[in-house]
Design a protein around this motif. Structure first.
Motif, PDB file in Angstrom:
ATOM      1  N   ILE A 170      -4.146  -2.914   5.379  1.00  0.00           N
ATOM      2  CA  ILE A 170      -2.890  -2.720   4.737  1.00  0.00           C
ATOM      3  C   ILE A 170      -2.810  -3.452   3.431  1.00  0.00           C
ATOM      4  N   LEU A 178       6.507  -0.671   6.134  1.00  0.00           N
ATOM      5  CA  LEU A 178       5.376  -1.613   5.847  1.00  0.00           C
ATOM      6  C   LEU A 178       5.993  -3.186   6.034  1.00  0.00           C
ATOM      7  N   THR A 211       6.146   4.309  -2.441  1.00  0.00           N
ATOM      8  CA  THR A 211       6.584   2.998  -2.036  1.00  0.00           C
ATOM      9  C   THR A 211       8.094   3.055  -1.524  1.00  0.00           C
ATOM     10  N   TYR A 235       7.963   3.867   2.118  1.00  0.00           N
ATOM     11  CA  TYR A 235       7.349   3.368   3.222  1.00  0.00           C
ATOM     12  C   TYR A 235       7.753   1.787   3.030  1.00  0.00           C
ATOM     13  N   GLN A 236       8.691   1.230   2.415  1.00  0.00           N
ATOM     14  CA  GLN A 236       8.796  -0.275   2.038  1.00  0.00           C
ATOM     15  C   GLN A 236       9.098  -0.842   3.355  1.00  0.00           C
ATOM     16  N   VAL A 249       6.488  -4.426  -1.349  1.00  0.00           N
ATOM     17  CA  VAL A 249       7.259  -4.198  -0.158  1.00  0.00           C
ATOM     18  C   VAL A 249       8.487  -4.827  -0.335  1.00  0.00           C
ATOM     19  N   ILE A 304       3.831  -5.401   8.578  1.00  0.00           N
ATOM     20  CA  ILE A 304       3.292  -6.624   8.004  1.00  0.00           C
ATOM     21  C   ILE A 304       3.729  -7.769   8.820  1.00  0.00           C
TER      22      ILE A 304
END
Length: 140
Positions: free
Chosen positions: A57, A10, A3, A6-7, A107, A14
């Motif tokens: 997602i 993402l 995580t 890819y925070q 996220v 989003i």
């Protein structure tokens, strides 16, 4: 670890999908006031595409967390079998490691990716579309 890598991407994806879903939904509603049916089809396709991306997602991490919780129970069942002492000790260390960790995808620390997030996104999309509809000029 995953995580943290890819925070930021993402968050960007989003936000992009959310914004496009809001404005595409608004454009679909605004176009329905006109009689140009050919303009509606691409807007509907794009809106569905962005909406499906938002759903995926948020659903995939929810399924992953559910499977991780399921694996914890499977390892606990494995510990109750007849094994040698070294294997039981390793399994009990692994179980304590699994029990001490709370598995979730967030996220940038702003929100967690799960089913309640999907509901809040849907509510926010409807809210913003209604908000935008209030500022449309009436047709004469």
């Amino acid at each position: 670890m995953v995580t943290s890598c890819y925070q930021l991407p993402l968050l960007v994806v989003i936000a992009y999908c959310f914004g496009n879903t809001v404005f595409r939904t608004y454009s679909i509603i605004a176009v329905f006031r006109n009689r140009h049916s050919l303009i509606r089809i691409p807007a509907i396709i794009w809106c569905i595409g962005y909406g499906c991306r938002l759903i995926l997602i948020s659903l995939v991490p929810s399924i992953t967390v559910a499977q991780a919780k399921k694996s914890r129970m499977l390892v606990e069942r494995l510990n109750s079998r007849h094994l040698d002492d070294a294997s039981k000790e390793e399994i009990s260390i692994f179980i304590s490691h699994l029990s001490s960790r709370n598995i979730s995808f967030s996220v940038c620390g702003f929100f967690k990716l799960n089913i309640p997030f999907l509901r809040s996104i849907a509510v926010a999309i409807v809210t913003y579309v209604i908000f935008l509809m209030q500022f449309t000029l009436p047709d004469n």
